[in-house]
Each structure stands twice: as C-alpha cells, then as structure tokens.
Scaffold this motif. Structure first.
Motif, PDB file in Angstrom:
ATOM      1  N   LEU A  52       4.083 -24.092 -24.372  1.00 22.87           N
ATOM      2  CA  LEU A  52       2.775 -24.746 -24.328  1.00 22.87           C
ATOM      3  C   LEU A  52       1.689 -23.972 -25.067  1.00 22.87           C
ATOM      4  CD1 LEU A  52       2.771 -25.859 -20.580  1.00 22.87           C
ATOM      5  CD2 LEU A  52       2.949 -27.364 -22.572  1.00 22.87           C
ATOM      6  N   LEU A  53       1.748 -22.639 -25.020  1.00 26.40           N
ATOM      7  CA  LEU A  53       0.601 -21.847 -25.474  1.00 26.40           C
ATOM      8  C   LEU A  53       0.891 -20.942 -26.662  1.00 26.40           C
ATOM      9  CD1 LEU A  53      -0.711 -21.161 -21.914  1.00 26.40           C
ATOM     10  CD2 LEU A  53      -2.029 -22.245 -23.722  1.00 26.40           C
ATOM     11  N   GLU A  54       2.132 -20.910 -27.110  1.00 20.03           N
ATOM     12  CA  GLU A  54       2.458 -20.144 -28.321  1.00 20.03           C
ATOM     13  C   GLU A  54       3.187 -21.068 -29.283  1.00 20.03           C
ATOM     14  OE1 GLU A  54       4.519 -16.523 -27.490  1.00 20.03           O
ATOM     15  OE2 GLU A  54       2.961 -15.765 -26.123  1.00 20.03           O
ATOM     16  N   PRO A  55       2.439 -21.851 -30.084  1.00 25.15           N
ATOM     17  CA  PRO A  55       3.053 -22.865 -30.944  1.00 25.15           C
ATOM     18  C   PRO A  55       4.025 -22.322 -31.991  1.00 25.15           C
ATOM     19  CG  PRO A  55       0.716 -22.605 -31.428  1.00 25.15           C
ATOM     20  CD  PRO A  55       0.970 -21.849 -30.169  1.00 25.15           C
ATOM     21  N   ASP A  56       3.972 -21.028 -32.244  1.00 19.90           N
ATOM     22  CA  ASP A  56       4.895 -20.445 -33.233  1.00 19.90           C
ATOM     23  C   ASP A  56       6.161 -19.892 -32.595  1.00 19.90           C
ATOM     24  OD1 ASP A  56       3.125 -20.996 -35.334  1.00 19.90           O
ATOM     25  OD2 ASP A  56       2.037 -19.115 -35.013  1.00 19.90           O
ATOM     26  N   SER A  57       6.299 -20.057 -31.294  1.00 19.22           N
ATOM     27  CA  SER A  57       7.489 -19.539 -30.607  1.00 19.22           C
ATOM     28  C   SER A  57       8.751 -20.226 -31.119  1.00 19.22           C
ATOM     29  CB  SER A  57       7.373 -19.760 -29.097  1.00 19.22           C
ATOM     30  OG  SER A  57       6.338 -18.992 -28.560  1.00 19.22           O
ATOM     31  N   ASP A  58       9.804 -19.449 -31.290  1.00 21.44           N
ATOM     32  CA  ASP A  58      11.098 -19.960 -31.735  1.00 21.44           C
ATOM     33  C   ASP A  58      11.783 -20.665 -30.559  1.00 21.44           C
ATOM     34  OD1 ASP A  58      13.555 -20.472 -32.777  1.00 21.44           O
ATOM     35  OD2 ASP A  58      14.039 -18.384 -33.265  1.00 21.44           O
ATOM     36  N   PHE A  59      12.204 -21.914 -30.780  1.00 22.33           N
ATOM     37  CA  PHE A  59      12.833 -22.663 -29.698  1.00 22.33           C
ATOM     38  C   PHE A  59      14.107 -21.988 -29.201  1.00 22.33           C
ATOM     39  CE2 PHE A  59      10.227 -26.245 -31.260  1.00 22.33           C
ATOM     40  CZ  PHE A  59       9.711 -26.671 -30.049  1.00 22.33           C
ATOM     41  N   SER A  60      14.778 -21.268 -30.070  1.00 18.36           N
ATOM     42  CA  SER A  60      16.031 -20.631 -29.662  1.00 18.36           C
ATOM     43  C   SER A  60      15.810 -19.571 -28.586  1.00 18.36           C
ATOM     44  CB  SER A  60      16.725 -19.997 -30.876  1.00 18.36           C
ATOM     45  OG  SER A  60      15.938 -18.944 -31.416  1.00 18.36           O
ATOM     46  N   SER A  61      14.596 -19.050 -28.492  1.00 15.44           N
ATOM     47  CA  SER A  61      14.290 -18.049 -27.471  1.00 15.44           C
ATOM     48  C   SER A  61      13.753 -18.683 -26.195  1.00 15.44           C
ATOM     49  CB  SER A  61      13.268 -17.041 -28.012  1.00 15.44           C
ATOM     50  OG  SER A  61      12.018 -17.677 -28.255  1.00 15.44           O
ATOM     51  N   ILE A  62      13.484 -19.986 -26.225  1.00 16.73           N
ATOM     52  CA  ILE A  62      12.908 -20.681 -25.077  1.00 16.73           C
ATOM     53  C   ILE A  62      13.931 -21.560 -24.377  1.00 16.73           C
ATOM     54  CG2 ILE A  62      11.152 -22.356 -24.357  1.00 16.73           C
ATOM     55  CD1 ILE A  62       9.425 -21.407 -26.665  1.00 16.73           C
ATOM     56  N   ILE A  63      14.808 -22.198 -25.154  1.00 12.06           N
ATOM     57  CA  ILE A  63      15.799 -23.127 -24.583  1.00 12.06           C
ATOM     58  C   ILE A  63      17.045 -22.373 -24.142  1.00 12.06           C
ATOM     59  CG2 ILE A  63      17.276 -25.108 -25.102  1.00 12.06           C
ATOM     60  CD1 ILE A  63      15.149 -26.049 -27.073  1.00 12.06           C
ATOM     61  N   HIS A  64      17.521 -22.674 -22.947  1.00  8.79           N
ATOM     62  CA  HIS A  64      18.705 -22.015 -22.399  1.00  8.79           C
ATOM     63  C   HIS A  64      19.751 -23.057 -22.024  1.00  8.79           C
ATOM     64  CE1 HIS A  64      16.765 -17.989 -21.784  1.00  8.79           C
ATOM     65  NE2 HIS A  64      15.695 -18.763 -21.895  1.00  8.79           N
ATOM     66  N   GLN A  65      20.999 -22.673 -22.099  1.00  5.53           N
ATOM     67  CA  GLN A  65      22.090 -23.538 -21.688  1.00  5.53           C
ATOM     68  C   GLN A  65      22.287 -23.457 -20.180  1.00  5.53           C
ATOM     69  OE1 GLN A  65      25.473 -22.181 -23.970  1.00  5.53           O
ATOM     70  NE2 GLN A  65      24.966 -23.500 -25.704  1.00  5.53           N
ATOM     71  N   THR A  66      22.687 -24.566 -19.589  1.00  8.75           N
ATOM     72  CA  THR A  66      23.064 -24.553 -18.178  1.00  8.75           C
ATOM     73  C   THR A  66      24.585 -24.452 -18.081  1.00  8.75           C
ATOM     74  OG1 THR A  66      23.378 -26.951 -17.932  1.00  8.75           O
ATOM     75  CG2 THR A  66      21.114 -26.109 -17.740  1.00  8.75           C
ATOM     76  N   ALA A  67      25.094 -24.541 -16.868  1.00  5.23           N
ATOM     77  CA  ALA A  67      26.542 -24.468 -16.665  1.00  5.23           C
ATOM     78  C   ALA A  67      27.260 -25.674 -17.255  1.00  5.23           C
ATOM     79  CB  ALA A  67      26.862 -24.347 -15.176  1.00  5.23           C
ATOM     80  N   GLN A  68      26.542 -26.770 -17.462  1.00  4.94           N
ATOM     81  CA  GLN A  68      27.145 -27.986 -18.004  1.00  4.94           C
ATOM     82  C   GLN A  68      26.851 -28.102 -19.490  1.00  4.94           C
ATOM     83  OE1 GLN A  68      26.423 -31.490 -15.741  1.00  4.94           O
ATOM     84  NE2 GLN A  68      27.553 -32.830 -17.098  1.00  4.94           N
ATOM     85  N   PRO A  69      27.867 -28.197 -20.339  1.00  6.23           N
ATOM     86  CA  PRO A  69      27.638 -28.356 -21.774  1.00  6.23           C
ATOM     87  C   PRO A  69      26.776 -29.576 -22.069  1.00  6.23           C
ATOM     88  CG  PRO A  69      29.951 -27.876 -21.339  1.00  6.23           C
ATOM     89  CD  PRO A  69      29.312 -28.127 -20.013  1.00  6.23           C
ATOM     90  N   ASN A  70      25.895 -29.435 -23.058  1.00 10.57           N
ATOM     91  CA  ASN A  70      24.967 -30.491 -23.499  1.00 10.57           C
ATOM     92  C   ASN A  70      23.838 -30.765 -22.517  1.00 10.57           C
ATOM     93  OD1 ASN A  70      26.204 -31.031 -26.016  1.00 10.57           O
ATOM     94  ND2 ASN A  70      27.775 -32.253 -24.974  1.00 10.57           N
ATOM     95  N   LEU A  71      23.697 -29.901 -21.510  1.00  8.05           N
ATOM     96  CA  LEU A  71      22.552 -29.960 -20.605  1.00  8.05           C
ATOM     97  C   LEU A  71      21.796 -28.637 -20.737  1.00  8.05           C
ATOM     98  CD1 LEU A  71      21.041 -31.541 -18.358  1.00  8.05           C
ATOM     99  CD2 LEU A  71      22.449 -30.298 -16.702  1.00  8.05           C
ATOM    100  N   ASP A  72      20.669 -28.673 -21.433  1.00  9.37           N
ATOM    101  CA  ASP A  72      19.868 -27.477 -21.682  1.00  9.37           C
ATOM    102  C   ASP A  72      18.596 -27.511 -20.847  1.00  9.37           C
ATOM    103  OD1 ASP A  72      21.775 -26.777 -23.569  1.00  9.37           O
ATOM    104  OD2 ASP A  72      20.599 -27.486 -25.277  1.00  9.37           O
ATOM    105  N   ILE A  73      17.930 -26.371 -20.776  1.00  6.99           N
ATOM    106  CA  ILE A  73      16.709 -26.286 -19.974  1.00  6.99           C
ATOM    107  C   ILE A  73      15.701 -25.348 -20.627  1.00  6.99           C
ATOM    108  CG2 ILE A  73      17.639 -24.427 -18.524  1.00  6.99           C
ATOM    109  CD1 ILE A  73      16.014 -25.632 -16.175  1.00  6.99           C
ATOM    110  N   ILE A  74      14.427 -25.729 -20.535  1.00  2.00           N
ATOM    111  CA  ILE A  74      13.336 -24.810 -20.829  1.00  2.00           C
ATOM    112  C   ILE A  74      12.833 -24.328 -19.473  1.00  2.00           C
ATOM    113  CG2 ILE A  74      11.018 -24.545 -21.774  1.00  2.00           C
ATOM    114  CD1 ILE A  74      11.681 -26.656 -23.833  1.00  2.00           C
TER     115      ILE A  74
END
Length: 252
Positions: A64-86
């Motif tokens: 929300l507050l750092e528009p230059d943040s890399d999504f790869s450092s914000i999005i994480h995988q859950t235990a279920q493939p194809n279900l990700d979380i911020i």
C-alpha cells in the motif's frame, strides 16, 4: 482481468477469514489461480495460511505505501499450489494514519493490484472488522463484496449499516460494486437461527447465496493447522459447503 472479491463485515467473528481462505482454496480446486490479500492488522488470514506474521520482511503495508516494492518480496506461497497470499503484520495498523497523506488514498489498493491482473483469476481481500481506510480501499478495489453473516439478531442488524456503507462507496469511488450475503456458522437446530434465516430469505432474495455454511469444528481446526479446509479435512461438511460456494461464485 481477475475478479476481485472483498470479504467484509464491520462485525467481528462472522467467519470472514475462514470464508476468504476456504473459498480461495476451493476456487483453486476449480483450476483457478488465486491471490489472498490480508488487510487485517490482526493477521488472522496470514496465520491461517501457516505464516508467522513476524517473519516476512515485507507485507501488505509495503504493497500500500511503497509503490516501488517488488511483488516477489511481498507475495508468498501457501501450502496449496496456485493459492498465494500477501500477508499482514502489526505494522498495518499504522497504515490508517499513513495512507491519509497519500493522494487518492482510497484507490491505493486498486492501483497496486492492477500490476497483478495477468497473474491471477481471482483476488480475495480479507477486511478488518471495522469501516476505516483499509476497508474503504478494499471496497473501492472490488467488483463484489461477500458479507458473511450469522443468523443472530445483532449480526442481521449490522448488515443494514454495512449496506449503507456500500451505497456510499458506489456513489463516491466504485459505482459498479455489488454484494451478496453468505450465511455462516448456521445451527439448523436453533429456532432463532431458523427464524432469522427465513427473514433474510424474504428480505434479500437474490442477494443471498444459496449455499449456507453450517457449523463445522474442522473449520476452526484447519486455521490452527495453517491449512485450508480442503487440504486439512477434504471430505467434511465444511469443505463440501465451501466447494458449493465456489461453484456459485464461478457462476456469478
């Protein structure tokens, strides 16, 4: 473009987080790729995904507050493939104050999620149990709001107030916003629950999902285990009902 759905209700304890996680997992079973967004500083959705909110270096606050943040450092995988979380963390509580200094702050989440439109079929946003700036962002970004509601007097009255908020959002920031009610934690043996359900069916008709989420202790257990219900207890009543809800959502 993905379908962005906000799970919201200003009342706590109505299964917002359970619905966000369970619906997302059941949509994945339908071969959809889903992103969960935890907008609650309490981080219940994050913990339900098996993630310690103190561990990720970056969270939805940075989205929300750092528009230059890399999504790869914000999005994480859950235990279920194809279900990700911020994920969320306690720092998100500061966003209420910090976001007010951002021009067009009510559109912040919507604008940031645009960069992910090509990556996901659905984006589900779990709101805090309040009507502050975080919920405003979630409602502005969404195409539809799912409002979980218990068949109890105060829950039913609270929906009337939340409807007024939705109408205000439609007038000011998101004219295409729609909503539907989802009955949760339903006790079919309780006469008061039966009575309130009847009133909801009369008053809301097409605004009410046909699926009714009945009480199932496995839905509470799976959150502690850090797994969605379809992985933790695939054949239980709760899992089957959320699969039914996913079918309805896909038909919207």
């Amino acid at each position: 473009m993905p379908k962005i759905i906000t799970i919201g209700n200003q009342k706590g304890g109505v299964a917002k987080t359970t619905t966000c996680m369970s619906l997302g997992a059941c949509l994945v079973e339908k071969e959809k790729k889903v992103l969960l967004v935890d907008l609650d500083p309490q981080s219940n959705l994050t913990m339900s995904a098996g993630i310690d909110p103190d561990l990720p270096e970056k969270s939805v606050y940075h989205l929300l507050l750092e528009p230059d943040s890399d999504f790869s450092s914000i999005i994480h995988q859950t235990a279920q493939p194809n279900l990700d979380i911020i994920p969320s963390d306690m720092g998100l509580a500061l966003a209420e104050k910090d976001l007010y200094s951002v021009e067009g702050y009510e559109n912040n989440l919507k604008n940031r999620l645009k960069a992910l439109h090509a990556e996901y079929d659905f984006i589900l946003v779990d709101c805090p149990p309040s009507l502050g700036i975080l919920t405003l962002n979630a409602l502005t970004a969404a195409e539809m709001v799912i409002i979980p509601i218990q068949c109890e007097y105060f829950s039913a009255k609270g929906v009337e107030y939340f409807q007024k908020i939705i109408e205000m959002i439609k007038e000011r920031t998101n004219p295409s916003l729609t909503y539907k009610l989802l009955v949760t934690m339903y006790d079919q043996r309780n006469k008061i629950c039966q009575s309130i359900l009847g009133r909801l069916e009369e008053e809301f008709e097409s605004r009410l999902f046909e699926t009714i989420i009945k009480i199932d202790t496995k839905l509470k257990e799976c959150a502690v285990a850090g797994q969605p219900i379809n992985m933790y207890a695939s054949r239980t009543k709760g899992a089957m009902l959320y699969r039914s809800l996913a079918e309805e959502v896909l038909g919207e």
